[in-house]
Structure formats: structure tokens, C-alpha cells
Design an enzyme around this catalytic site. Structure first.
Site, PDB file in Angstrom:
ATOM      1  N   LYS A   1      44.764  96.061  12.938  1.00 44.78           N
ATOM      2  CA  LYS A   1      44.073  97.262  13.385  1.00 44.78           C
ATOM      3  C   LYS A   1      45.017  98.471  13.373  1.00 44.78           C
ATOM      4  CE  LYS A   1      40.493  94.581  13.966  1.00 44.78           C
ATOM      5  NZ  LYS A   1      40.968  93.227  13.900  1.00 44.78           N
TER       6      LYS A   1
ATOM      7  N   ASP B   1      45.310  91.756  25.797  1.00 45.20           N
ATOM      8  CA  ASP B   1      45.101  92.136  24.394  1.00 45.20           C
ATOM      9  C   ASP B   1      45.108  93.669  24.344  1.00 45.20           C
ATOM     10  OD1 ASP B   1      43.998  92.853  21.922  1.00 45.20           O
ATOM     11  OD2 ASP B   1      42.771  91.039  21.811  1.00 45.20           O
TER      12      ASP B   1
ATOM     13  N   TYR C   1      36.698  90.499  22.882  1.00 49.88           N
ATOM     14  CA  TYR C   1      36.372  90.320  21.464  1.00 49.88           C
ATOM     15  C   TYR C   1      35.675  88.958  21.315  1.00 49.88           C
ATOM     16  CZ  TYR C   1      37.150  89.477  16.495  1.00 49.88           C
ATOM     17  OH  TYR C   1      36.993  89.184  15.178  1.00 49.88           O
TER      18      TYR C   1
ATOM     19  N   ARG D   1      59.041  78.648   8.476  1.00 47.75           N
ATOM     20  CA  ARG D   1      58.100  78.455   9.586  1.00 47.75           C
ATOM     21  C   ARG D   1      58.754  78.871  10.904  1.00 47.75           C
ATOM     22  NH1 ARG D   1      57.270  73.052   9.964  1.00 47.75           N
ATOM     23  NH2 ARG D   1      58.181  72.853  12.026  1.00 47.75           N
TER      24      ARG D   1
HETATM   25  C1  PLP Z   1      40.488  93.290  20.469  1.00 52.19           C
HETATM   26  C2  PLP Z   1      40.697  92.314  19.363  1.00 52.19           C
HETATM   27  N1  PLP Z   1      41.542  91.293  19.553  1.00 52.19           N
HETATM   28  C3  PLP Z   1      41.783  90.381  18.578  1.00 52.19           C
HETATM   29  C4  PLP Z   1      41.141  90.466  17.371  1.00 52.19           C
HETATM   30  C5  PLP Z   1      41.410  89.421  16.330  1.00 52.19           C
HETATM   31  O1  PLP Z   1      42.223  89.937  15.346  1.00 52.19           O
HETATM   32  P1  PLP Z   1      42.301  89.342  13.853  1.00 52.19           P
HETATM   33  O2  PLP Z   1      40.990  89.649  13.214  1.00 52.19           O
HETATM   34  O3  PLP Z   1      43.474  90.037  13.267  1.00 52.19           O
HETATM   35  O4  PLP Z   1      42.480  87.850  13.997  1.00 52.19           O
HETATM   36  C6  PLP Z   1      40.270  91.523  17.113  1.00 52.19           C
HETATM   37  C7  PLP Z   1      39.599  91.628  15.800  1.00 52.19           C
HETATM   38  O5  PLP Z   1      38.716  92.443  15.603  1.00 52.19           O
HETATM   39  C8  PLP Z   1      40.037  92.470  18.143  1.00 52.19           C
HETATM   40  O6  PLP Z   1      39.179  93.492  17.972  1.00 52.19           O
END
Ligand code: PLP
Length: 392
Positions: free
Chosen positions: A207, A182, A109, A55
Site C-alpha cells: 500500500k 496494523d 481488513y 530464507r
Molecule cells: C489494513 C490491511 N492490512 C493488511 C492487508 C493485507 O495486505 P496484503 O494484501 O499485502 O497481504 C491489507 C490489504 O488490503 C489491508 O488493507
């Protein structure tokens, strides 16, 4: 010894081979053994480098973290079990010793918006949304809300708006707030938020970085003042990435710059084609000279790359026509997620932004005729031919 004992112990805890493996192995052990208790004590006490318990960290995740730190130019990284785990722990760390207040981009998101509204606000965190591309609005929101943290995306999901990270970082710094960016859509090939003054860069590794649609993961890359707090929080809560996923992410990242360059080049061609189609009312793409944030994009994006996400609005279409278009796609995969080697199409009103109220969706400019396209590495003429026949 008895066969029951042999079955449990024989063959384990051997010395690692003297040769160093060329690529990072998958270490699945949940705890680590030392020849003496003295040594284990030093490792627990951080007087000696080493691993105790998975962990806290594992050799496979640590190798991935070193790679992520290099790519993003940070002080240190945390590989997380998902992108959302990364967003959550970055905000929680940013708010340690700061006011419980977040100013967030109104285009985020969907799950990030829900994290703020459904999990953080009920715990007493004040949340205020702002048009992150309007610096005066950001200044006003920050001076009124006095946030501990500002949250934005480098390229917003799904309308691909681009805020001026460096100027927002100055506003954050002057107000004593941390800036969390992000960077999932842009990737460090195009923008490195920490070099522009952000304190945390966050990714859904799922992604572009991992890139093959076979792993769920996330990452937070932090600057020096915040990294220890991030690591401490992670050791308590444990939102960490497992060794198999760490391995897959590392393997994927080896070709990430190559894939990304190809995907961006394909996206330029697809966006131009969509822009010329009579069936398409509007294309949202950062390379468009008429993009509302074109000046910021020219200033902040590197390498002549504009990302590989396109959103477009189909003329005279509503939900039934969009569903018919998506059902007719033969090559482009109709599925959630983005950034994979294969092209993917998605209807944000049904998926990433489904749970937002129509009012919030409207405010974010997500219309019922909007399709989001993640352009893959296929031959671009095949992608265009598929879109053409489905639109027809
Ligand atoms: C811009 C963005 N940030 C965060 C996330 C969240 O990622 P995860 O699905 O790996 O938790 C996504 C998911 O589509 C995203 O498009």
C-alpha cells in the site's frame, strides 16, 4: 575446464567491488559463500555477522528492514511476502508463551478476520471480537478472555475508525497480552504504534509504503522483547520478502513521505467536496470534526495529516447503483488495493469484506451503499471532476 563446468562456475563468487553502491543492489543468491568453512560455521552460529541462506535473510531485505525499523521507531523488522503473512507471523509470535486467545477489533481488513476465524480458531485459538473504540468494552473483553494478543488497525478498514492505541496498550500490558497494530492505513508519517506502547506494528507494504501498485509485500516492526522470537519464527517458516520486491519497496519508500503528504492534502479536499454533494449520504473521514473518534484522532495523529482513505455512502444506492457509479469512473481506477499513486475506488461488500457473513458485515457497519476511495497524488481537481461526472 570443460565448457559444461565453465558455464556453471566461471565469473561467479567474485569479490564485491571495493566501492559501496550508493543504493542497495538486488542480491538474488539463495546461498552465500565464504573463503573458509570456519567462517561459514561462525556465521551459522551467529558469532559473525553474515548471510547463509536467503530464507533466513538477504542483503536486500535486510536493508529494507533497517529502513522500516527507522521509520517506525522499532527494535527490528521483518520484511514479509505479503501484508497477510506479516499479520499472521506477528500474531503467532505474540502468542508464543502466552495464552492461545486473541481479542480483536470487530472492524478489521476482511482477510485478517478470516485468518482469525478460519485458520487460528480451528487450531484452538479462542477469538473474541470487540468494538476497539469502546475502552470499557475492551477492558471487559480482556478481563473475560484473558488474551495473549490484542489485534487492531490504527485506522480501521473500511470505516476509518480510530482506537486509542496508547490506552489499549496499557490494558494489554496490565493483562500480560501483546498488542499488534496494523498501521497500513495510517503509516508512520501519521502514527507510530510502538511509541504508543504497541509491541508489533504491521504493514501491507503493498500500500502506501511501496506505493506504486507494482509490488506485494508486508512488514512487521517489533519492540526489543519480541524481535528475536519474530526472527526465529521467520527463519523456520520463511514468509520472507524476495530481493526484487525488497528493492521495489525500498525504492518506493524513498518518496513515501512526499506522496503521503500530497495524498492526505488531496483527501481533505475530496472529503469536503463529497460532504457537500447532494448525492452523498455520509462521508467517513478522520479529519471530520464530527468523526466519532475525533478526540482520539486529535491526540494521536501527527503533522495535521488524517490519512488518504475516504469511505462514503451514496444516497439511495444499492449494489446496482454502486456498480454503475464505479463503471462510470474514468480516472479513478476501479480495482482492489489502496495507497498507490493513482486514486482507486472499491466496493468493500464485493471485495475485502465479501466472504464475511451479512451479519458480520452488518455488525462492522459496512452498508450496501458504501464505496471506499483511496486518494492518489493526481491534481485534486481532476479527481473531483471524475467523481462528479460518475455520481451524476
Ligand atoms: C489494513 C490491511 N492490512 C493488511 C492487508 C493485507 O495486505 P496484503 O494484501 O499485502 O497481504 C491489507 C490489504 O488490503 C489491508 O488493507
Amino acid at each position: 575446464m570443460n565448457i559444461h563446468t565453465q558455464a556453471v562456475h566461471a565469473g561467479d563468487r567474485r569479490q564485491a567491488p571495493a566501492a559501496i553502491p550508493v543504493t542497495t543492489p538486488i542480491y538474488t543468491a539463495s546461498s552465500f559463500f565464504y573463503e573458509t568453512t570456519e567462517e561459514l560455521d561462525r556465521v551459522f552460529g551467529h558469532e559473525q555477522a553474515g548471510y547463509c541462506y536467503s530464507r533466513y535473510d538477504t542483503p536486500t531485505a535486510s536493508a529494507l528492514e533497517e529502513l522500516l525499523t527507522a521509520l517506525e521507531g522499532g527494535h527490528g523488522s521483518l520484511a514479509c511476502a505479503s501484508g497477510m503473512a506479516a499479520v499472521e507471523i506477528a500474531i503467532s509470535t505474540a502468542l508464543m508463551d502466552r495464552p492461545s486467545s486473541v481479542v480483536a477489533a470487530d472492524a478489521l481488513y476482511g482477510a485478517s478476520t478470516k485468518l482469525l476465524l478460519n485458520l487460528l480458531e480451528p487450531r484452538g485459538v479462542a477469538v473474541r471480537f470487540v468494538d476497539i473504540c469502546d475502552l470499557d468494552a475492551v477492558r471487559a473483553a480482556v478481563s473475560e478472555a484473558k488474551p495473549g494478543c490484542i489485534l487492531m488497525e490504527t485506522i480501521s478498514n473500511p470505516l476509518l475508525r480510530v482506537g486509542e492505541i496508547d490506552k489499549i496498550a496499557e490494558i494489554a500490558r496490565a493483562a500480560g497480552a501483546a498488542l499488534v497494530v496494523d498501521n497500513t492505513f495510517a503509516t508512520p508519517l501519521i502514527v507510530r504504534p510502538l511509541a504508543l506502547g504497541a509491541n508489533f506494528s504491521v504493514h501491507s507494504l503493498t500500500k502506501y509504503l511501496a506505493g506504486h501498485g507494482d509490488v506485494l509485500g508486508g512488514a512487521v516492526i517489533a519492540d526489543a522483547p519480541h524481535f528475536d522470537a519474530l526472527r526465529t519464527a521467520s527463519r523456520i517458516v520463511g514468509p520472507v520478502l524476495g530481493p526484487f520486491e525488497s528493492y521495489l519497496s525500498m525504492r518506493g519508500i524513498k518518496t513515501f513521505p512526499l506522496r503521503m503528504e500530497r495524498q492526505c492534502a488531496n483527501a481533505n479536499r475530496v472529503a469536503s467536496w463529497l460532504g457537500a454533494s447532494a448525492k452523498v449520504e455520509r462521508v467517513h473521514f478522520p479529519a471530520d470534526p464530527a468523526h466519532p473518534d475525533a478526540a482520539a484522532i486529535r491526540r494521536l495523529f501527527s503533522g495535521g495529516l488524517y490519512g488518504a482513505m475516504i469511505s462514503f455512502e451514496i444516497r439511495d444506492a444499492g449494489r446496482p447503483e454502486i456498480f454503475r457509479f464505479l463503471d462510470r469512473l474514468r480516472l479513478v481506477v476501479r480495482a482492489t488495493s489502496l495507497g498507490d499513486v493513482h486514486s482507486m475506488a472499491l466496493y468493500p461488500a464485493m471485495s475485502s469484506h465479501r466472504d464475511l457473513s451479512p451479519k458480520h458485515r452488518q455488525r462492522a457497519g459496512i452498508r450496501d451503499n458504501l464505496v471506499r476511495l483511496s486518494v492518489g497524488i493526481e491534481a485534486v481537481e481532476d479527481i473531483v471532476a471524475d467523481l462528479d461526472q460518475a455520481l451524476a
